[in-house]
Motif scaffolding. Structure first.
Motif, short mmCIF file in Angstrom:
data_model
loop_
_atom_site.label_atom_id
_atom_site.label_comp_id
_atom_site.label_asym_id
_atom_site.label_seq_id
_atom_site.Cartn_x
_atom_site.Cartn_y
_atom_site.Cartn_z
N HIS A 273 -20.70 -51.56 -8.81
CA HIS A 273 -19.48 -50.77 -8.66
C HIS A 273 -19.05 -50.64 -7.22
CE1 HIS A 273 -17.11 -49.22 -11.89
NE2 HIS A 273 -18.16 -49.40 -12.66
N THR A 274 -20.00 -50.65 -6.31
CA THR A 274 -19.61 -50.63 -4.90
C THR A 274 -18.84 -51.90 -4.56
OG1 THR A 274 -21.53 -49.31 -4.29
CG2 THR A 274 -20.49 -50.59 -2.54
N ILE A 275 -19.32 -53.04 -5.07
CA ILE A 275 -18.64 -54.31 -4.83
C ILE A 275 -17.25 -54.30 -5.46
CG2 ILE A 275 -18.70 -56.78 -5.35
CD1 ILE A 275 -21.80 -56.50 -5.24
N THR A 276 -17.19 -53.85 -6.72
CA THR A 276 -15.92 -53.85 -7.43
C THR A 276 -14.92 -52.90 -6.79
OG1 THR A 276 -17.11 -54.32 -9.47
CG2 THR A 276 -14.87 -53.54 -9.70
N LEU A 277 -15.38 -51.73 -6.38
CA LEU A 277 -14.49 -50.77 -5.74
C LEU A 277 -14.01 -51.30 -4.40
CD1 LEU A 277 -13.23 -48.01 -6.03
CD2 LEU A 277 -15.25 -47.02 -4.93
N ALA A 278 -14.88 -52.00 -3.69
CA ALA A 278 -14.47 -52.57 -2.40
C ALA A 278 -13.35 -53.58 -2.59
CB ALA A 278 -15.66 -53.24 -1.73
N LEU A 279 -13.43 -54.35 -3.66
CA LEU A 279 -12.35 -55.30 -3.93
C LEU A 279 -11.02 -54.57 -4.10
CD1 LEU A 279 -14.07 -57.71 -6.48
CD2 LEU A 279 -13.41 -58.23 -4.13
N LYS B 55 -16.15 -71.38 -16.58
CA LYS B 55 -15.46 -71.84 -15.37
C LYS B 55 -13.95 -71.85 -15.57
CE LYS B 55 -19.24 -74.75 -13.62
NZ LYS B 55 -19.69 -76.13 -13.30
N ALA B 56 -13.51 -72.31 -16.73
CA ALA B 56 -12.08 -72.33 -17.02
C ALA B 56 -11.52 -70.91 -17.15
CB ALA B 56 -11.82 -73.12 -18.30
N ALA B 57 -12.31 -70.02 -17.76
CA ALA B 57 -11.86 -68.64 -17.93
C ALA B 57 -11.71 -67.94 -16.59
CB ALA B 57 -12.85 -67.88 -18.82
N ALA B 58 -12.69 -68.10 -15.71
CA ALA B 58 -12.62 -67.47 -14.39
C ALA B 58 -11.43 -68.00 -13.59
CB ALA B 58 -13.93 -67.72 -13.63
N ALA B 59 -11.13 -69.28 -13.74
CA ALA B 59 -10.00 -69.88 -13.02
C ALA B 59 -8.67 -69.29 -13.48
CB ALA B 59 -10.00 -71.39 -13.22
N ALA B 60 -8.66 -68.73 -14.68
CA ALA B 60 -7.43 -68.14 -15.22
C ALA B 60 -7.29 -66.66 -14.87
CB ALA B 60 -7.39 -68.31 -16.74
N SER C 183 -26.27 -63.28 -8.99
CA SER C 183 -25.59 -62.11 -8.44
C SER C 183 -24.09 -62.35 -8.35
CB SER C 183 -26.14 -61.75 -7.06
OG SER C 183 -25.92 -62.80 -6.13
N SER C 184 -23.68 -63.57 -8.05
CA SER C 184 -22.26 -63.90 -8.00
C SER C 184 -21.64 -63.83 -9.39
CB SER C 184 -22.08 -65.31 -7.42
OG SER C 184 -20.71 -65.69 -7.44
N ILE C 185 -22.36 -64.31 -10.39
CA ILE C 185 -21.86 -64.24 -11.77
C ILE C 185 -21.71 -62.79 -12.20
CG2 ILE C 185 -22.43 -64.77 -14.17
CD1 ILE C 185 -23.93 -67.26 -13.12
N LYS C 186 -22.68 -61.95 -11.84
CA LYS C 186 -22.61 -60.54 -12.21
C LYS C 186 -21.46 -59.83 -11.50
CE LYS C 186 -27.54 -60.16 -13.30
NZ LYS C 186 -28.84 -59.52 -12.95
N GLU C 187 -21.22 -60.18 -10.26
CA GLU C 187 -20.10 -59.59 -9.53
C GLU C 187 -18.77 -59.97 -10.18
OE1 GLU C 187 -20.52 -60.84 -5.50
OE2 GLU C 187 -22.53 -59.96 -5.31
N ALA C 188 -18.66 -61.23 -10.58
CA ALA C 188 -17.44 -61.68 -11.25
C ALA C 188 -17.25 -60.96 -12.58
CB ALA C 188 -17.50 -63.19 -11.47
N ALA C 189 -18.33 -60.84 -13.35
CA ALA C 189 -18.26 -60.13 -14.62
C ALA C 189 -17.86 -58.67 -14.41
CB ALA C 189 -19.59 -60.22 -15.36
N VAL D 42 -10.93 -64.49 -9.25
CA VAL D 42 -12.34 -64.20 -9.48
C VAL D 42 -13.13 -65.43 -9.05
CG1 VAL D 42 -14.08 -63.71 -11.22
CG2 VAL D 42 -11.83 -62.62 -11.38
N SER D 43 -13.82 -65.32 -7.96
CA SER D 43 -14.57 -66.43 -7.41
C SER D 43 -16.03 -66.32 -7.85
CB SER D 43 -14.48 -66.43 -5.89
OG SER D 43 -15.25 -67.48 -5.35
N VAL D 44 -16.60 -67.43 -8.28
CA VAL D 44 -17.97 -67.42 -8.80
C VAL D 44 -18.75 -68.61 -8.26
CG1 VAL D 44 -19.41 -67.18 -10.86
CG2 VAL D 44 -16.98 -66.57 -10.98
N THR D 45 -19.98 -68.35 -7.84
CA THR D 45 -20.94 -69.41 -7.56
C THR D 45 -21.85 -69.48 -8.77
OG1 THR D 45 -20.86 -68.98 -5.18
CG2 THR D 45 -22.77 -70.21 -6.01
N TRP D 46 -21.73 -70.51 -9.56
CA TRP D 46 -22.36 -70.54 -10.87
C TRP D 46 -23.87 -70.73 -10.83
CZ3 TRP D 46 -19.51 -68.58 -14.53
CH2 TRP D 46 -18.13 -68.60 -14.39
N THR D 47 -24.41 -71.05 -9.68
CA THR D 47 -25.86 -71.16 -9.54
C THR D 47 -26.48 -69.88 -8.99
OG1 THR D 47 -25.53 -72.14 -7.35
CG2 THR D 47 -25.80 -73.65 -9.22
N ASP D 48 -25.65 -68.85 -8.80
CA ASP D 48 -26.10 -67.59 -8.21
C ASP D 48 -25.86 -66.46 -9.21
OD1 ASP D 48 -26.52 -65.28 -6.77
OD2 ASP D 48 -25.26 -65.84 -5.07
#
Length: 494
Positions: A6-12, A340-345, A30-36, A22-28
């Protein structure tokens, strides 16, 4: 996890328009969780049920009650996949407020127009809560497993052998349009729920009913060579002429039920059924490995209900990986490509969107860009697809014998629940008139003779965001509950 995401999301949100896409590093992970988390924040922005004076558990007009149950099922999975408990309070409040006087997800404000499929999506959310070891309700409240069992028992009581040799009708009450229709999503909810109850409890009765539902769907022609058709009308020569429209969620609800039955039995028959449905799910409902709604998406004709269907494909495909691991290599590439396609949208901004600017998710993922169709369905779909890429690290569904803690009641439910007079409260002329009006509206929304899951809804509002009051329709509603705040929001609630 709650405070970090929530700190990350609120900062956005504080960065305003710079929070673009929504930018995602799919091998990370924590990045996937931040995007979600970012997408989930936008999803909850559509919810209006936890502001003071409103009804917990309902989405505002024009969304129907069943989709709220589906959304809370997704938020239960969001907690399970990410560990972020930010929305657990509003989910708990909603899931308990809508149980109704018989603890069976037949609340008085919905029962005049509630269908078996509507009730089923709430029951499946409760079943997920039991399987995920979601925090249990207070001891004086109905428990997740008991709620699922209540709906199962009522489904059994509605099994109609007098017409079409079995099956459940779409509608519960005789005065609603669709009472003469037996549809796959209602019976699919029954099958899915029965299979999962069998696995969770070890009780053979649930397994027997799952088999019975499957056999009926096959006998009547709604399950045909791994294709799942929409439904059949009783008056059409006793269900002899099915509507052959294929919707993604019909296929997926049977797919996961078959996966559970294979997990229980290790039987090659169930494995073959699962394989057949999986083949359809990954071909008919996927284009270049990207999940889509083949009947209406390319022509932009999917209505609000249908815009959420493909997200349940992701939900049940991911769940299938866990209980039938041999399917992993066939399913996971589809989940990842779709995510990947969903995040790009997820690059949109709109007046009706209360998430962070530039993170509204479009509906279609086929073009690789935002299509301008936003709402609960598209946002929930995108959140689901992104978070389910974490499925390989998620704990498997629990059972009563492997750490599950939810308490059950095999006698739960009201097996007279299809009687509108069961509470000794007569249906008034005004009630019937309202039901007729809704029936007309529902019927007007039918496409190609296909029936869709529909229900009534009450006005509700979400805490911590701009007021988004729903319609005021004069219908009777249960007393409003105190507001529950969404962490990280800036409004006034409660």
């Amino acid at each position: 996890m709650k405070s970090v995401l929530h700190t990350i999301t609120l900062a956005l949100g504080l960065w305003g328009s710079s929070a673009d896409a929504v930018s995602v590093t799919w091998t990370d992970d924590s990045s996937i969780k931040e995007a979600a988390a970012t997408i989930a924040y936008g999803l909850v922005g559509f919810y209006t049920g936890n502001n003071t004076g409103d009804i917990p558990g309902n989405l505002p007009n024009p969304y129907y009650w069943w989709e709220a149950g589906a959304m809370f099922g997704a938020l239960i999975d969001y907690w399970w996949m990410t560990g972020d408990s930010s929305y657990n309070d509003i989910t708990m409040q909603a899931m308990l407020h809508q149980v109704g006087p018989d603890n069976d997800y037949m609340p008085p404000n919905q029962t005049l127009t509630e269908g078996n499929d509507d009730q089923g999506f709430w029951a499946l959310a409760a079943m997920s809560a039991a399987e995920r070891k979601y925090p249990n309700p207070p001891s004086d409240k109905p428990q997740w497993l008991a709620l699922a069992q209540a709906v199962f028992n009522e489904y059994v009581s509605r099994w109609d052998t007098a017409n079409c040799d079995g099956g459940m009708r779409w509608q519960i009450f005789t005065f609603n349009a669709g009472y003469g229709y037996k549809n796959s999503i209602s019976n699919g909810c029954f099958f899915n729920l029965a299979a999962r109850l069998a696995r969770y409890t070890g009780n053979q009765t649930y397994s027997d009913w799952a088999t019975k539902v499957w056999d009926w769907e096959t006998q009547i022609g709604l399950l045909n060579n791994s294709k799942v058709y929409d439904g059949a009308t009783i008056g059409d020569n006793n269900c002899a002429s099915p509507d052959t429209t294929q919707w993604s969620y019909n296929s997926a609800v049977f797919l996961y039920g078959a996966a559970v039955m294979y997990n229980i039995t290790e039987n090659s028959t169930w494995q073959g059924r699962l394989n057949g449905l999986l083949g359809v799910a990954t071909t008919l409902f996927a284009n270049n490995s990207i999940i889509y709604e083949q009947f209406c998406e390319r022509t932009r004709q999917c209505n609000l209900d249908q815009q959420s269907f493909k997200g349940y494909v992701g939900r049940w495909l991911a769940a299938t990986i866990q209980i039938a691991p041999y399917t992993h290599d066939k399913i996971y590439p589809v989940l990842l490509a779709t995510a990947k396609a969903a995040a790009a949208a997820c690059t949109g901004t709109a007046d009706s969107y209360r998430g962070h600017p530039g993170t509204a998710c479009g509906y279609s993922w086929l073009s690789g860009s935002y299509d301008g169709l936003i709402g609960v369905g598209p946002q929930m779909n995108a959140m689901s697809m992104v978070m389910y890429t974490l499925i390989d690290r998620a704990t498997g569904p629990y059972t009563a014998h492997s750490g599950g803690t939810s308490k059950g009641d095999p006698n739960a439910g009201n097996t007279n629940s299809n009687n509108p007079l069961k509470d000794d409260k007569p249906i008034t002329r005004a009630d019937k008139a309202g039901a007729i009006i809704l029936t007309i509206l529902v019927t007007a929304g039918l496409v190609g003779g296909t029936y869709f899951v529909l229900s009534d809804e009450d006005p509700v509002v979400v805490p911590g965001r701009a007021d988004n009051a729903g319609r005021v329709d004069g219908s009777s509603a249960p007393a409003a509950a105190p507001a529950v705040a969404v962490p990280g929001t800036d409004g006034v609630s409660g």
